[in-house]
Design a protein around this motif. Structure first.
Motif, short mmCIF file in Angstrom:
data_model
loop_
_atom_site.label_atom_id
_atom_site.label_comp_id
_atom_site.label_asym_id
_atom_site.label_seq_id
_atom_site.Cartn_x
_atom_site.Cartn_y
_atom_site.Cartn_z
N GLN A 9 6.71 46.69 -60.03
CA GLN A 9 5.57 47.16 -59.25
C GLN A 9 4.45 47.66 -60.14
O GLN A 9 3.27 47.46 -59.86
N ALA A 10 4.82 48.33 -61.24
CA ALA A 10 3.81 48.84 -62.16
C ALA A 10 3.19 47.73 -63.00
O ALA A 10 2.02 47.82 -63.37
N GLY A 11 3.96 46.68 -63.30
CA GLY A 11 3.45 45.58 -64.11
C GLY A 11 3.47 45.90 -65.59
O GLY A 11 2.67 46.71 -66.08
N LEU A 12 4.40 45.29 -66.32
CA LEU A 12 4.52 45.54 -67.75
C LEU A 12 3.47 44.78 -68.54
O LEU A 12 3.23 43.60 -68.29
N ARG A 13 2.88 45.44 -69.50
CA ARG A 13 1.90 44.79 -70.36
C ARG A 13 2.60 44.06 -71.51
O ARG A 13 3.73 44.40 -71.90
N SER A 14 1.93 43.08 -72.05
CA SER A 14 2.46 42.32 -73.18
C SER A 14 2.74 43.27 -74.35
O SER A 14 1.93 44.14 -74.66
N GLY A 15 3.90 43.09 -74.98
CA GLY A 15 4.26 43.91 -76.12
C GLY A 15 5.11 45.11 -75.77
O GLY A 15 5.66 45.77 -76.66
N VAL A 45 1.45 49.80 -68.78
CA VAL A 45 1.62 49.13 -67.48
C VAL A 45 0.25 48.80 -66.91
O VAL A 45 -0.75 49.43 -67.25
N GLU A 46 0.21 47.82 -66.03
CA GLU A 46 -1.05 47.43 -65.40
C GLU A 46 -1.49 48.43 -64.34
O GLU A 46 -2.68 48.66 -64.14
N ARG A 47 -0.51 49.04 -63.65
CA ARG A 47 -0.83 49.93 -62.54
C ARG A 47 0.01 51.20 -62.66
O ARG A 47 1.16 51.24 -62.19
N PRO A 48 -0.49 52.25 -63.27
CA PRO A 48 0.26 53.51 -63.28
C PRO A 48 0.55 53.95 -61.85
O PRO A 48 -0.31 53.88 -60.97
N LEU A 49 1.79 54.38 -61.62
CA LEU A 49 2.23 54.70 -60.26
C LEU A 49 2.87 56.08 -60.20
O LEU A 49 3.41 56.58 -61.20
N VAL A 50 2.82 56.67 -59.01
CA VAL A 50 3.50 57.92 -58.72
C VAL A 50 4.30 57.71 -57.43
O VAL A 50 3.74 57.30 -56.41
N PHE A 51 5.62 57.97 -57.49
CA PHE A 51 6.50 57.77 -56.35
C PHE A 51 6.98 59.12 -55.82
O PHE A 51 7.37 60.00 -56.59
N THR A 52 6.99 59.28 -54.50
CA THR A 52 7.69 60.39 -53.88
C THR A 52 9.14 60.00 -53.69
O THR A 52 9.53 58.83 -53.87
N LEU A 53 9.96 60.96 -53.29
CA LEU A 53 11.37 60.65 -53.03
C LEU A 53 11.49 59.66 -51.87
O LEU A 53 12.29 58.72 -51.92
N GLU A 54 10.66 59.82 -50.85
CA GLU A 54 10.70 58.91 -49.71
C GLU A 54 10.22 57.52 -50.10
O GLU A 54 10.72 56.51 -49.58
N LYS A 97 13.21 55.80 -51.59
CA LYS A 97 14.24 55.46 -50.61
C LYS A 97 13.85 54.28 -49.73
O LYS A 97 14.72 53.69 -49.07
N ARG A 98 12.59 53.92 -49.70
CA ARG A 98 12.15 52.76 -48.91
C ARG A 98 12.36 51.43 -49.64
O ARG A 98 12.27 50.36 -49.04
N LEU A 99 12.64 51.50 -50.94
CA LEU A 99 12.75 50.30 -51.77
C LEU A 99 14.17 49.73 -51.72
O LEU A 99 15.11 50.43 -51.33
N PRO A 100 14.35 48.47 -52.14
CA PRO A 100 15.69 47.88 -52.18
C PRO A 100 16.65 48.73 -53.00
O PRO A 100 16.32 49.15 -54.11
N THR A 101 17.82 48.97 -52.43
CA THR A 101 18.76 49.93 -53.00
C THR A 101 20.08 49.25 -53.38
O THR A 101 20.50 48.29 -52.73
N VAL A 102 20.72 49.77 -54.42
CA VAL A 102 22.04 49.29 -54.84
C VAL A 102 22.97 50.50 -54.96
O VAL A 102 22.52 51.63 -55.12
#
Length: 426
Positions: A193-199, A129-138, A141-146
């Protein structure tokens, strides 16, 4: 065990494999008495519960079911050495509609249930990924939900029945199956959000329990309908189901729905973890094993009548009911037979009929006095896949496998209304 049953049916279907627990099933059925009731509470009398005030609001702040409802998850003591790495079974015969109450949802653990503090919970996304990320539970919950309704099924559901009828109830033949409304963030949102790399073409999802169960997942599935879920049936995901966050992969085998989700690594090939090499593969007759058989096949089972719910009272009208499901999409049709597959009638599918969710089917049937019946259901999904007989399945898969058994289930209803698990060889 193989036995011949005295019936009036065609001889080609006379040879049955009867559940080893058939005696237990008969005992269970025999213990179900017709409802008699307390005469003092029956019309025209005024029942005792209406003669005094009951408890007020929030006497039970969370709420419980009626004390008269006793359905519970159960397990098989001899199936695993202990309960740490074991399974419990949903009481399917007690279910109404298609949603499984969270408290009756089957469990499958490999290292027990961790006690995760939501304040300390983190989800890592890293790898290609282009941007390794770490998410909390909150953060999640702030992101678009289904919210979507989907079944989850352990691939070993019915696995004890490959060589013959073994278990004496639908809870044990098919109870590693549940259906919930899952709420969370589409996994594709997090990957964007993380950005997938080619391949990039695969993911590794890992749990944070003591077993650190990890499975390889095709990226295409992650970008399709996968959910990082924190909600189940209108509340937080239960601890036994992965609190605070689990992965939902609609239609895929339950082992891949990683609970207590800790990290997702993006790569360009599968990881071949022990969970997808040593276990969760399908042994074939030639000694080789199928691998990465992700999708749960089209399946169905009659839940009334069944060994736990025998026929009682006078013969006459009965509504046969059951559940059908497919990991490939919607159930399109369910046929029901009362003579072991010689003749079939199409059942009514109860709304809603949703993709990759349990579907309730119903059909009227006349139970005649002294009649012996062999009840079966056969589902078809929107791809055209049809449930096979046990003989058809064994012709392809043999009888040494454990996973992905989706053959037609047969319940023998005897003249007294007792129901027993059998397999028809023909």
């Amino acid at each position: 065990m193989t036995t011949r049953v005295d019936t009036q049916r065609p001889s080609r279907r006379g040879l049955l494999r009867v559940a080893a627990g058939a005696g237990a099933a008969a005992g269970l059925a025999g213990g179900v008495a017709e409802a008699q009731g307390n005469a003092e509470n029956l019309p025209p009398n005024l029942p005792e519960w209406s003669r005094a005030l009951g408890p007020g609001v929030i006497e039970e702040p969370y709420g419980t079911r009626s004390r008269h409802e006793t359905a519970v998850r159960r397990y098989v003591p001899w199936l695993t050495p202990d309960r740490i790495s074991s399974v419990s079974f949903t009481p399917l015969a007690e279910m109404q509609g298609i949603i499984t109450p969270s408290g009756l949802h089957f469990e499958r653990h490999h290292g027990g249930v961790p006690d995760v503090d939501p304040a300390d919970y983190r989800l890592m996304i890293h790898g290609m990924v282009e941007r390794p990320l770490v998410f909390t539970l909150e953060d999640l919950k702030r992101l678009p939900t289904v919210s979507r309704i989907h079944f989850v099924e352990c691939p070993a559901n019915g696995g004890m029945e490959w060589r013959g009828a073994q278990m004496s109830g639908v809870q044990f033949t098919h109870g590693m199956l549940s259906c919930s409304e899952w709420t969370g963030v589409p996994l594709k949102v997090l990957l964007a959000q993380a950005g997938l790399r080619s391949g990039a073409s695969w993911l590794l999802a890992e749990a944070s329990d003591a077993a650190h169960l990890a499975r390889s997942i095709p990226l295409a599935k992650a970008l399709d309908d996968a959910i990082v879920a924190f909600g189940q049936n209108g509340e937080a995901v239960r601890p036994q189901q992965g609190y605070p966050v689990r992965l939902v992969l609609p239609g895929y085998e339950g082992n891949m729905w990683i609970k207590w989700l800790r990290r997702i690594e993006v790569g360009d090939r599968p990881w071949f973890t022990r969970w997808e090499t040593r276990t969760y593969t399908d042994l074939m007759p030639d000694g080789l094993s199928r691998q990465f058989t992700f999708v749960n096949e089209v399946n169905s089972v009659i839940t009334y009548p069944c060994p736990e719910k025998p026929l009682r009272g006078r013969p006459g009208f009965v509504e046969i009911s059951g559940l059908a499901w497919s990991g490939a999409g919607r159930v399109m049709r369910v046929d029901v037979s009362a003579d072991g597959g010689d003749t079939w009638r199409s059942a009514t599918l109860q709304d809603p009929v949703l993709p990759k969710a349990l579907t309730r089917f119903r059909i009227p049937w006349e139970w005649r006095e002294g009649q012996t019946a062999y009840l079966q259901s056969r589902a078809m999904d929107e791809t055209g896949r049809v449930q096979p007989t046990i003989a058809e399945l064994r012709n392809v898969r043999g009888s040494e496998s454990i996973y992905h058994k989706n053959s037609i289930q047969t319940w023998l209803v005897d003249r007294e209304g007792t129901v027993v698990n059998v397999q028809i060889d023909a």
